[in-house]
Design an enzyme around this catalytic site. Structure first.
Site, short mmCIF file in Angstrom:
data_model
loop_
_atom_site.label_atom_id
_atom_site.label_comp_id
_atom_site.label_asym_id
_atom_site.label_seq_id
_atom_site.Cartn_x
_atom_site.Cartn_y
_atom_site.Cartn_z
N LEU A 1 0.84 -1.20 0.00
CA LEU A 1 0.00 0.00 0.00
C LEU A 1 0.88 1.25 0.00
CD1 LEU A 1 -2.65 1.55 0.19
CD2 LEU A 1 -2.64 1.14 2.68
N THR B 1 -8.63 -2.91 9.57
CA THR B 1 -8.86 -4.16 8.85
C THR B 1 -10.30 -4.66 8.96
OG1 THR B 1 -8.27 -6.51 8.91
CG2 THR B 1 -8.02 -5.33 10.95
N ASP B 2 -10.70 -5.47 7.99
CA ASP B 2 -11.99 -6.16 8.05
C ASP B 2 -12.00 -7.19 9.18
OD1 ASP B 2 -10.03 -7.60 6.59
OD2 ASP B 2 -11.56 -8.81 5.59
N TYR C 1 -4.99 -10.05 16.22
CA TYR C 1 -4.75 -9.01 15.20
C TYR C 1 -5.94 -8.04 15.14
CZ TYR C 1 -4.32 -6.94 10.51
OH TYR C 1 -4.26 -6.07 9.45
N1 LIG Z 1 -2.51 -6.91 3.50
C1 LIG Z 1 -3.82 -7.01 3.69
O1 LIG Z 1 -4.49 -7.88 3.13
C2 LIG Z 1 -4.51 -6.04 4.62
C3 LIG Z 1 -5.88 -6.21 4.90
C4 LIG Z 1 -6.52 -5.29 5.74
C5 LIG Z 1 -5.79 -4.24 6.30
N2 LIG Z 1 -4.46 -4.12 6.03
C6 LIG Z 1 -3.72 -3.02 6.64
O2 LIG Z 1 -3.26 -2.17 5.60
C7 LIG Z 1 -1.99 -1.63 5.94
C8 LIG Z 1 -1.01 -1.83 4.80
O3 LIG Z 1 -0.86 -3.24 4.53
P1 LIG Z 1 0.19 -3.77 3.47
O4 LIG Z 1 -0.40 -5.02 2.90
O5 LIG Z 1 0.61 -2.68 2.56
O6 LIG Z 1 1.39 -4.17 4.42
P2 LIG Z 1 2.93 -4.40 4.05
O7 LIG Z 1 3.12 -4.57 2.58
O8 LIG Z 1 3.43 -5.46 4.97
O9 LIG Z 1 3.58 -3.01 4.48
C9 LIG Z 1 3.67 -2.61 5.82
C10 LIG Z 1 4.84 -1.66 5.96
O10 LIG Z 1 4.99 -1.28 7.34
C11 LIG Z 1 6.36 -1.46 7.72
N3 LIG Z 1 6.41 -1.72 9.15
C12 LIG Z 1 6.12 -2.86 9.82
N4 LIG Z 1 6.29 -2.69 11.15
C13 LIG Z 1 6.68 -1.40 11.32
C14 LIG Z 1 7.02 -0.62 12.44
N5 LIG Z 1 7.01 -1.15 13.70
N6 LIG Z 1 7.38 0.67 12.26
C15 LIG Z 1 7.44 1.21 11.02
N7 LIG Z 1 7.15 0.52 9.90
C16 LIG Z 1 6.78 -0.78 10.05
C17 LIG Z 1 6.84 -2.62 6.89
O11 LIG Z 1 8.25 -2.65 6.80
P3 LIG Z 1 9.01 -4.08 6.89
O12 LIG Z 1 8.32 -4.98 5.91
O13 LIG Z 1 10.41 -3.72 6.51
O14 LIG Z 1 8.85 -4.52 8.33
C18 LIG Z 1 6.18 -2.28 5.53
O15 LIG Z 1 6.93 -1.28 4.86
C19 LIG Z 1 -1.60 -2.28 7.28
O16 LIG Z 1 -1.91 -1.39 8.32
C20 LIG Z 1 -2.47 -3.51 7.36
O17 LIG Z 1 -2.75 -3.87 8.70
C21 LIG Z 1 -3.80 -4.99 5.21
#
Ligand SMILES: NC(=O)c1ccc[n+]([C@@H]2O[C@H](COP(=O)([O-])OP(=O)(O)OC[C@H]3O[C@@H](n4cnc5c(N)ncnc54)[C@H](OP(=O)(O)O)[C@@H]3O)[C@@H](O)[C@H]2O)c1
Length: 287
Positions: free
Chosen positions: A12, A98-99, A125
């Site tokens: 994202l 999140t959902d 979570y």
């Molecule tokens: N993926 C899904 O299906 C989904 C569904 C519902 C909601 N969401 C929410 O949407 C958001 C984005 O998801 P995404 O899929 O883009 O996740 P992602 O690809 O895993 O990206 C998350 C980012 O946050 C960084 N991060 C993790 N822990 C951190 C910390 N303590 N401090 C600073 N940065 C940190 C990660 O870096 P590193 O990888 O280097 O640790 C990565 O750059 C999240 O909040 C997630 O909970 C995601």
């Protein structure tokens, strides 16, 4: 306008950087850990952004069950650190939830969850994100809490694959797929999500929004649409989930809809199948 993107290396985060263009300042995990409140406050005082987009999360759902401390440190207290530091410099904050804050009832519920529906999370979570939502709202009146679901984006996540990519690869290598029918969601293309977040920050909107591509499907329907759009001629075998000890329970039905977008004059995201087709084309995976 200047916008700080936390978690900028994520799937994202990458689309937010693209959508905000020159306005965006990227911060990766190595630049800033949201769990470190002192560092977060110092960084925001230094950059003084107009908005902070916090995508950081500990979202490996089974690992959250085993490590609730880390889950709350990032998803709840980390979110609060960012929201509070943003408030101190007069910036708005966007927190991605999140959902999985929903969960108890299956598809027989008959309608997707709208913003007014009370959460009932089934796993750590979901509870940690729900706590994050409340801490963010309490710390910063200029907040957007965005509940989204089933994300996939062209900047492949750190997992190394998105669900559609995994389905295409497995279908091509194994010639068969078996996917669950008893969990339904609203899968979402991060490019569409990022564009709608920008529309909301441009309007200085505030409050809770459900942002997903329109409609819902089971993971089995999601996989079947993926292989069909990729031109792979296989039937995806239906199966049901089997709860395993020490693993997180998944919501049987977490489809989302928004009743609030229309009130601020922002159009809904397009239907999930269209968004999936575009994603597969962008990745060179479409038929
Ligand atoms: N993926 C899904 O299906 C989904 C569904 C519902 C909601 N969401 C929410 O949407 C958001 C984005 O998801 P995404 O899929 O883009 O996740 P992602 O690809 O895993 O990206 C998350 C980012 O946050 C960084 N991060 C993790 N822990 C951190 C910390 N303590 N401090 C600073 N940065 C940190 C990660 O870096 P590193 O990888 O280097 O640790 C990565 O750059 C999240 O909040 C997630 O909970 C995601």
């Amino acid at each position: 306008m200047s916008v700080l993107v936390i978690g900028a290396t994520g799937q994202l985060g990458q689309d937010l950087l693209r959508v905000y263009g020159d306005e965006a300042v990227p911060l990766g995990h190595g630049d800033l850990d949201v769990g470190d409140g002192v560092a977060v406050a110092a960084r925001l005082r230094e950059t003084k952004p107009d908005w902070v987009l916090n995508t950081a999360a500990f979202h490996r759902v089974d690992d959250c069950e085993l490590n609730p401390t880390l889950s709350f440190a990032v998803n709840a207290l980390g979110a609060a650190n960012v929201a509070r530091a943003a408030a101190e410099v007069g910036a708005g904050v966007v927190f991605f939830s999140t959902d999985y804050v929903y969960g108890g009832v299956g598809r027989e519920r008959g309608r997707p969850h709208a913003e007014g529906d009370p959460p009932d999370p089934l796993n750590v979570y979901g509870v940690s994100k729900w706590a994050g939502e409340q801490l963010v709202a309490q710390a910063n009146p200029r907040h957007l809490v965005v509940r989204t679901a089933g994300l996939y984006g062209t900047a492949t996540s750190r997992k190394g694959w998105t669900f559609p990519e995994l389905m295409v690869n497995k279908a091509r290598t194994d010639g068969k797929l078996k996917v669950v029918t008893d969990q339904a969601l609203s899968p979402t293309n991060t490019a569409d999500l990022a564009a709608t977040v920008k529309a909301l920050t441009d309007r200085d909107a505030a409050g809770l929004f459900h942002l997903t591509n329109e409609g819902e499907c089971s993971w089995h329907e999601f996989a079947s649409a993926t292989v069909e759009l990729a031109g792979i001629d296989i039937e995806v075998e239906p199966t049901v989930s089997t709860p395993a000890p020490r693993k997180a329970r998944r919501p049987p039905y977490s489809a989302l809809t928004s009743e609030r977008l229309v009130r601020v004059g922002v159009p809904p995201l397009r239907p999930w199948r269209e968004a999936l087709a575009d994603y597969l084309r962008a990745k060179g995976l479409a038929a």
